[in-house]
Design a protein around this motif. Structure first.
Motif, mmCIF file in Angstrom:
data_model
loop_
_atom_site.group_PDB
_atom_site.id
_atom_site.type_symbol
_atom_site.label_atom_id
_atom_site.label_comp_id
_atom_site.label_asym_id
_atom_site.label_seq_id
_atom_site.Cartn_x
_atom_site.Cartn_y
_atom_site.Cartn_z
ATOM 1 N N SER A 12 0.827 -1.202 0.000
ATOM 2 C CA SER A 12 0.000 0.000 0.000
ATOM 3 C C SER A 12 0.856 1.244 0.000
ATOM 4 O O SER A 12 2.061 1.199 0.196
ATOM 5 N N ASP A 13 0.160 2.382 -0.212
ATOM 6 C CA ASP A 13 0.846 3.669 -0.208
ATOM 7 C C ASP A 13 1.389 4.019 1.168
ATOM 8 O O ASP A 13 2.199 4.941 1.310
ATOM 9 N N LEU A 14 0.938 3.288 2.193
ATOM 10 C CA LEU A 14 1.397 3.563 3.546
ATOM 11 C C LEU A 14 2.781 2.975 3.797
ATOM 12 O O LEU A 14 3.431 3.321 4.779
ATOM 13 N N GLN A 15 3.215 2.072 2.919
ATOM 14 C CA GLN A 15 4.523 1.473 3.081
ATOM 15 C C GLN A 15 5.558 2.237 2.264
ATOM 16 O O GLN A 15 5.248 2.946 1.313
ATOM 17 N N ASN A 16 6.808 2.049 2.632
ATOM 18 C CA ASN A 16 7.896 2.746 1.972
ATOM 19 C C ASN A 16 8.234 2.079 0.648
ATOM 20 O O ASN A 16 8.542 0.889 0.614
ATOM 21 N N PRO A 17 8.199 2.829 -0.480
ATOM 22 C CA PRO A 17 8.574 2.235 -1.763
ATOM 23 C C PRO A 17 9.976 1.633 -1.759
ATOM 24 O O PRO A 17 10.280 0.760 -2.572
ATOM 25 N N GLU A 18 10.841 2.105 -0.858
ATOM 26 C CA GLU A 18 12.182 1.534 -0.780
ATOM 27 C C GLU A 18 12.148 0.071 -0.338
ATOM 28 O O GLU A 18 13.147 -0.635 -0.433
ATOM 29 N N SER A 19 10.986 -0.385 0.136
ATOM 30 C CA SER A 19 10.834 -1.786 0.512
ATOM 31 C C SER A 19 11.156 -2.701 -0.656
ATOM 32 O O SER A 19 11.670 -3.806 -0.464
ATOM 33 N N ILE A 20 10.834 -2.260 -1.871
ATOM 34 C CA ILE A 20 11.138 -3.069 -3.065
ATOM 35 C C ILE A 20 12.635 -3.300 -3.153
ATOM 36 O O ILE A 20 13.107 -4.436 -3.349
ATOM 37 N N ASP A 21 13.428 -2.242 -3.019
ATOM 38 C CA ASP A 21 14.892 -2.370 -3.093
ATOM 39 C C ASP A 21 15.421 -3.256 -1.972
ATOM 40 O O ASP A 21 16.342 -4.052 -2.183
ATOM 41 N N ASP A 22 14.850 -3.123 -0.780
ATOM 42 C CA ASP A 22 15.287 -3.949 0.344
ATOM 43 C C ASP A 22 15.026 -5.428 0.067
ATOM 44 O O ASP A 22 15.872 -6.289 0.349
ATOM 45 N N GLN A 23 13.851 -5.726 -0.475
ATOM 46 C CA GLN A 23 13.515 -7.111 -0.787
ATOM 47 C C GLN A 23 14.426 -7.666 -1.881
ATOM 48 O O GLN A 23 14.894 -8.811 -1.792
ATOM 49 N N PHE A 24 14.667 -6.851 -2.894
ATOM 50 C CA PHE A 24 15.572 -7.293 -3.962
ATOM 51 C C PHE A 24 16.973 -7.572 -3.418
ATOM 52 O O PHE A 24 17.626 -8.538 -3.819
ATOM 53 N N ARG A 25 17.433 -6.733 -2.503
ATOM 54 C CA ARG A 25 18.779 -6.927 -1.952
ATOM 55 C C ARG A 25 18.872 -8.257 -1.205
ATOM 56 O O ARG A 25 19.852 -9.005 -1.355
ATOM 57 N N LEU A 26 17.843 -8.580 -0.418
ATOM 58 C CA LEU A 26 17.831 -9.846 0.298
ATOM 59 C C LEU A 26 17.825 -11.026 -0.669
ATOM 60 O O LEU A 26 18.514 -12.034 -0.445
ATOM 61 N N CYS A 27 17.042 -10.897 -1.730
ATOM 62 C CA CYS A 27 16.980 -11.979 -2.722
ATOM 63 C C CYS A 27 18.308 -12.145 -3.449
ATOM 64 O O CYS A 27 18.749 -13.279 -3.707
ATOM 65 N N ARG A 28 18.960 -11.032 -3.773
ATOM 66 C CA ARG A 28 20.257 -11.123 -4.452
ATOM 67 C C ARG A 28 21.311 -11.751 -3.543
ATOM 68 O O ARG A 28 22.165 -12.523 -4.011
ATOM 69 N N ASN A 29 21.237 -11.422 -2.264
ATOM 70 C CA ASN A 29 22.189 -12.034 -1.324
ATOM 71 C C ASN A 29 21.987 -13.546 -1.254
ATOM 72 O O ASN A 29 22.953 -14.314 -1.221
ATOM 73 N N LEU A 30 20.734 -13.977 -1.228
ATOM 74 C CA LEU A 30 20.452 -15.413 -1.198
ATOM 75 C C LEU A 30 20.912 -16.082 -2.487
ATOM 76 O O LEU A 30 21.509 -17.171 -2.456
#
Length: 219
Positions: A12-30
Protein backbone atom coordinates in the motif's frame (compact mmCIF):
# COMPACT_ATOMS: atom_id res chain seq x y z
CA UNK A 1 24.15 -22.53 -13.06
CA UNK A 2 20.42 -22.34 -12.13
CA UNK A 3 18.63 -19.30 -13.50
CA UNK A 4 16.57 -17.33 -10.98
CA UNK A 5 13.93 -14.62 -11.10
CA UNK A 6 13.40 -12.37 -8.09
CA UNK A 7 10.07 -10.88 -7.07
CA UNK A 8 9.18 -8.08 -4.65
CA UNK A 9 5.94 -6.40 -3.61
CA UNK A 10 4.77 -3.80 -1.13
CA UNK A 11 1.11 -3.61 -0.42
CA UNK A 12 0.00 0.00 0.00
CA UNK A 13 0.85 3.67 -0.21
CA UNK A 14 1.40 3.56 3.55
CA UNK A 15 4.52 1.47 3.08
CA UNK A 16 7.90 2.75 1.97
CA UNK A 17 8.57 2.23 -1.76
CA UNK A 18 12.18 1.53 -0.78
CA UNK A 19 10.83 -1.79 0.51
CA UNK A 20 11.14 -3.07 -3.07
CA UNK A 21 14.89 -2.37 -3.09
CA UNK A 22 15.29 -3.95 0.34
CA UNK A 23 13.52 -7.11 -0.79
CA UNK A 24 15.57 -7.29 -3.96
CA UNK A 25 18.78 -6.93 -1.95
CA UNK A 26 17.83 -9.85 0.30
CA UNK A 27 16.98 -11.98 -2.72
CA UNK A 28 20.26 -11.12 -4.45
CA UNK A 29 22.19 -12.03 -1.32
CA UNK A 30 20.45 -15.41 -1.20
CA UNK A 31 21.08 -15.99 -4.91
CA UNK A 32 24.76 -15.24 -4.43
CA UNK A 33 25.02 -17.72 -1.58
CA UNK A 34 23.17 -20.39 -3.56
CA UNK A 35 25.09 -19.81 -6.78
CA UNK A 36 22.07 -18.75 -8.85
CA UNK A 37 22.21 -16.47 -11.87
CA UNK A 38 19.54 -13.76 -11.64
CA UNK A 39 18.05 -13.32 -15.10
CA UNK A 40 14.88 -11.33 -14.32
CA UNK A 41 13.34 -9.13 -11.64
CA UNK A 42 9.64 -8.41 -11.17
CA UNK A 43 7.83 -6.07 -8.81
CA UNK A 44 4.38 -4.82 -7.87
CA UNK A 45 4.12 -1.47 -6.11
CA UNK A 46 1.23 -0.57 -3.79
CA UNK A 47 -0.47 -3.83 -4.75
CA UNK A 48 -2.51 -5.91 -2.35
CA UNK A 49 -1.46 -9.49 -1.81
CA UNK A 50 -5.10 -10.50 -1.37
CA UNK A 51 -5.50 -11.07 -5.11
CA UNK A 52 -3.38 -11.56 -8.22
CA UNK A 53 -5.65 -9.16 -10.10
CA UNK A 54 -3.95 -5.91 -10.99
CA UNK A 55 -0.47 -7.26 -10.23
CA UNK A 56 1.25 -6.85 -13.57
CA UNK A 57 4.61 -7.94 -12.20
CA UNK A 58 3.30 -11.29 -11.01
CA UNK A 59 1.35 -11.86 -14.23
CA UNK A 60 4.50 -11.24 -16.28
CA UNK A 61 6.50 -13.52 -13.99
CA UNK A 62 4.05 -16.36 -14.57
CA UNK A 63 4.08 -15.79 -18.34
CA UNK A 64 7.89 -15.90 -18.41
CA UNK A 65 7.89 -19.02 -16.22
CA UNK A 66 5.73 -20.76 -18.81
CA UNK A 67 8.23 -19.68 -21.45
CA UNK A 68 11.06 -21.34 -19.51
CA UNK A 69 13.07 -18.20 -18.79
CA UNK A 70 14.18 -19.34 -15.34
CA UNK A 71 14.31 -22.34 -12.99
CA UNK A 72 13.75 -20.60 -9.64
CA UNK A 73 11.58 -17.81 -8.25
CA UNK A 74 12.98 -16.06 -5.20
CA UNK A 75 11.09 -13.70 -2.89
CA UNK A 76 11.63 -12.39 0.62
CA UNK A 77 8.71 -14.44 1.95
CA UNK A 78 5.67 -16.31 0.69
CA UNK A 79 3.34 -13.50 1.75
CA UNK A 80 5.11 -11.27 -0.77
CA UNK A 81 3.97 -13.68 -3.48
CA UNK A 82 0.38 -13.82 -2.23
CA UNK A 83 -1.77 -13.70 0.90
CA UNK A 84 -4.76 -15.36 -0.72
CA UNK A 85 -5.08 -19.14 -0.41
CA UNK A 86 -6.61 -19.63 -3.82
CA UNK A 87 -4.11 -17.40 -5.61
CA UNK A 88 -1.21 -18.94 -3.73
CA UNK A 89 -2.30 -22.43 -4.77
CA UNK A 90 -2.80 -21.21 -8.35
CA UNK A 91 0.67 -19.64 -8.51
CA UNK A 92 2.28 -22.71 -6.97
CA UNK A 93 0.52 -25.02 -9.43
CA UNK A 94 1.55 -22.97 -12.46
CA UNK A 95 5.18 -22.71 -11.37
CA UNK A 96 5.39 -26.39 -10.47
CA UNK A 97 3.94 -27.34 -13.88
CA UNK A 98 6.58 -25.14 -15.52
CA UNK A 99 9.29 -26.88 -13.49
CA UNK A 100 10.08 -23.76 -11.48
CA UNK A 101 11.00 -23.99 -7.79
CA UNK A 102 10.09 -21.31 -5.25
CA UNK A 103 12.61 -20.21 -2.64
CA UNK A 104 12.22 -17.45 -0.08
CA UNK A 105 14.69 -15.75 2.20
CA UNK A 106 12.64 -16.53 5.33
CA UNK A 107 11.17 -19.97 4.56
CA UNK A 108 13.80 -21.50 2.31
CA UNK A 109 12.63 -23.95 -0.36
CA UNK A 110 8.82 -23.68 -0.40
CA UNK A 111 7.05 -27.00 -0.97
CA UNK A 112 3.38 -28.01 -0.83
CA UNK A 113 3.39 -28.04 2.97
CA UNK A 114 4.79 -24.51 3.15
CA UNK A 115 2.14 -23.24 0.73
CA UNK A 116 -0.72 -24.96 2.56
CA UNK A 117 0.37 -23.74 5.99
CA UNK A 118 1.30 -20.22 4.90
CA UNK A 119 -1.86 -19.90 2.84
CA UNK A 120 -3.96 -20.73 5.89
CA UNK A 121 -2.06 -18.28 8.10
CA UNK A 122 -2.33 -15.51 5.51
CA UNK A 123 -6.07 -16.11 5.10
CA UNK A 124 -6.52 -15.77 8.86
CA UNK A 125 -4.41 -12.60 8.83
CA UNK A 126 -6.56 -11.03 6.11
CA UNK A 127 -9.76 -11.96 7.92
CA UNK A 128 -8.48 -10.48 11.18
CA UNK A 129 -7.29 -7.33 9.39
CA UNK A 130 -10.67 -6.88 7.69
CA UNK A 131 -12.51 -7.23 11.00
CA UNK A 132 -10.24 -4.70 12.71
CA UNK A 133 -10.63 -2.29 9.79
CA UNK A 134 -14.43 -2.53 9.87
CA UNK A 135 -14.44 -2.09 13.65
CA UNK A 136 -12.30 1.03 13.37
CA UNK A 137 -14.44 2.45 10.56
CA UNK A 138 -17.65 1.83 12.52
CA UNK A 139 -16.23 3.60 15.54
CA UNK A 140 -15.29 6.63 13.48
CA UNK A 141 -18.70 6.75 11.78
CA UNK A 142 -20.50 6.53 15.12
CA UNK A 143 -18.52 9.60 16.18
CA UNK A 144 -19.71 11.46 13.08
CA UNK A 145 -16.39 11.15 11.31
CA UNK A 146 -15.42 9.79 7.92
CA UNK A 147 -15.00 6.02 7.92
CA UNK A 148 -12.76 6.09 4.85
CA UNK A 149 -13.18 7.97 1.63
CA UNK A 150 -15.33 11.07 1.60
CA UNK A 151 -18.90 11.65 0.48
CA UNK A 152 -19.73 14.49 -1.86
CA UNK A 153 -20.68 17.55 0.18
CA UNK A 154 -18.04 17.23 2.87
CA UNK A 155 -14.44 18.27 3.48
CA UNK A 156 -12.01 16.56 5.82
CA UNK A 157 -10.95 18.73 8.72
CA UNK A 158 -7.34 18.77 9.98
CA UNK A 159 -6.53 16.44 12.84
CA UNK A 160 -5.93 18.63 15.91
CA UNK A 161 -5.35 15.69 18.21
CA UNK A 162 -9.01 14.82 18.57
CA UNK A 163 -8.90 12.01 16.01
CA UNK A 164 -8.73 11.85 12.23
CA UNK A 165 -11.77 11.79 9.97
CA UNK A 166 -13.69 14.84 11.22
CA UNK A 167 -15.82 16.38 8.50
CA UNK A 168 -17.22 19.78 7.70
CA UNK A 169 -19.90 20.70 5.19
CA UNK A 170 -18.66 21.98 1.84
CA UNK A 171 -21.13 24.80 1.25
CA UNK A 172 -20.65 24.94 -2.54
CA UNK A 173 -21.33 21.22 -2.89
CA UNK A 174 -24.19 21.44 -0.41
CA UNK A 175 -25.98 23.81 -2.82
CA UNK A 176 -25.72 21.15 -5.54
CA UNK A 177 -27.03 18.46 -3.18
CA UNK A 178 -30.06 20.57 -2.23
CA UNK A 179 -30.71 21.19 -5.93
CA UNK A 180 -30.59 17.44 -6.62
CA UNK A 181 -33.11 16.70 -3.86
CA UNK A 182 -35.47 19.45 -5.06
CA UNK A 183 -35.30 18.14 -8.63
CA UNK A 184 -35.95 14.56 -7.50
CA UNK A 185 -38.86 15.67 -5.33
CA UNK A 186 -40.27 17.46 -8.39
CA UNK A 187 -40.30 14.17 -10.31
CA UNK A 188 -37.06 14.28 -12.30
CA UNK A 189 -35.26 10.94 -12.69
CA UNK A 190 -31.70 10.43 -11.35
CA UNK A 191 -30.44 9.98 -14.92
CA UNK A 192 -32.01 13.25 -16.05
CA UNK A 193 -30.61 15.11 -13.05
CA UNK A 194 -27.11 13.71 -13.66
CA UNK A 195 -27.31 14.56 -17.37
CA UNK A 196 -28.29 18.15 -16.59
CA UNK A 197 -25.46 18.57 -14.08
CA UNK A 198 -22.95 17.10 -16.52
CA UNK A 199 -24.08 19.42 -19.31
CA UNK A 200 -23.60 22.35 -16.94
CA UNK A 201 -20.12 21.00 -16.09
CA UNK A 202 -20.91 20.82 -12.37
CA UNK A 203 -17.84 19.13 -10.83
CA UNK A 204 -18.34 15.96 -8.80
CA UNK A 205 -15.91 14.03 -6.59
CA UNK A 206 -13.94 13.10 -9.72
CA UNK A 207 -13.88 16.66 -11.04
CA UNK A 208 -15.62 18.00 -14.15
CA UNK A 209 -16.92 15.24 -16.49
CA UNK A 210 -14.37 14.51 -19.21
CA UNK A 211 -11.60 16.39 -17.40
CA UNK A 212 -8.44 14.43 -16.66
CA UNK A 213 -7.64 14.27 -12.93
CA UNK A 214 -4.73 16.35 -11.77
CA UNK A 215 -1.57 14.54 -10.70
CA UNK A 216 -1.95 13.43 -7.11
CA UNK A 217 -5.73 14.04 -7.13
CA UNK A 218 -7.38 11.36 -5.01
CA UNK A 219 -10.98 12.50 -5.48
Amino acid sequence: MPKAAIYARYSSDLQNPESIDDQFRLCRNLAERKGWEIVAAYQDEAASGASIRGREGMVQLLNDARAGRFDIVCAEALDRISRDQEDMAHIHKLLRFAGVEIHTVTEGHADELHFAFKGTMNALFLKDLAEKTRRGQRGRVEKGRSGGGLAYGYDVMPDHGDGAGARSINEAQALVIRRIFRAFAAGETPAAIADKLNRELIPGRQGIPGERPRSGDTR
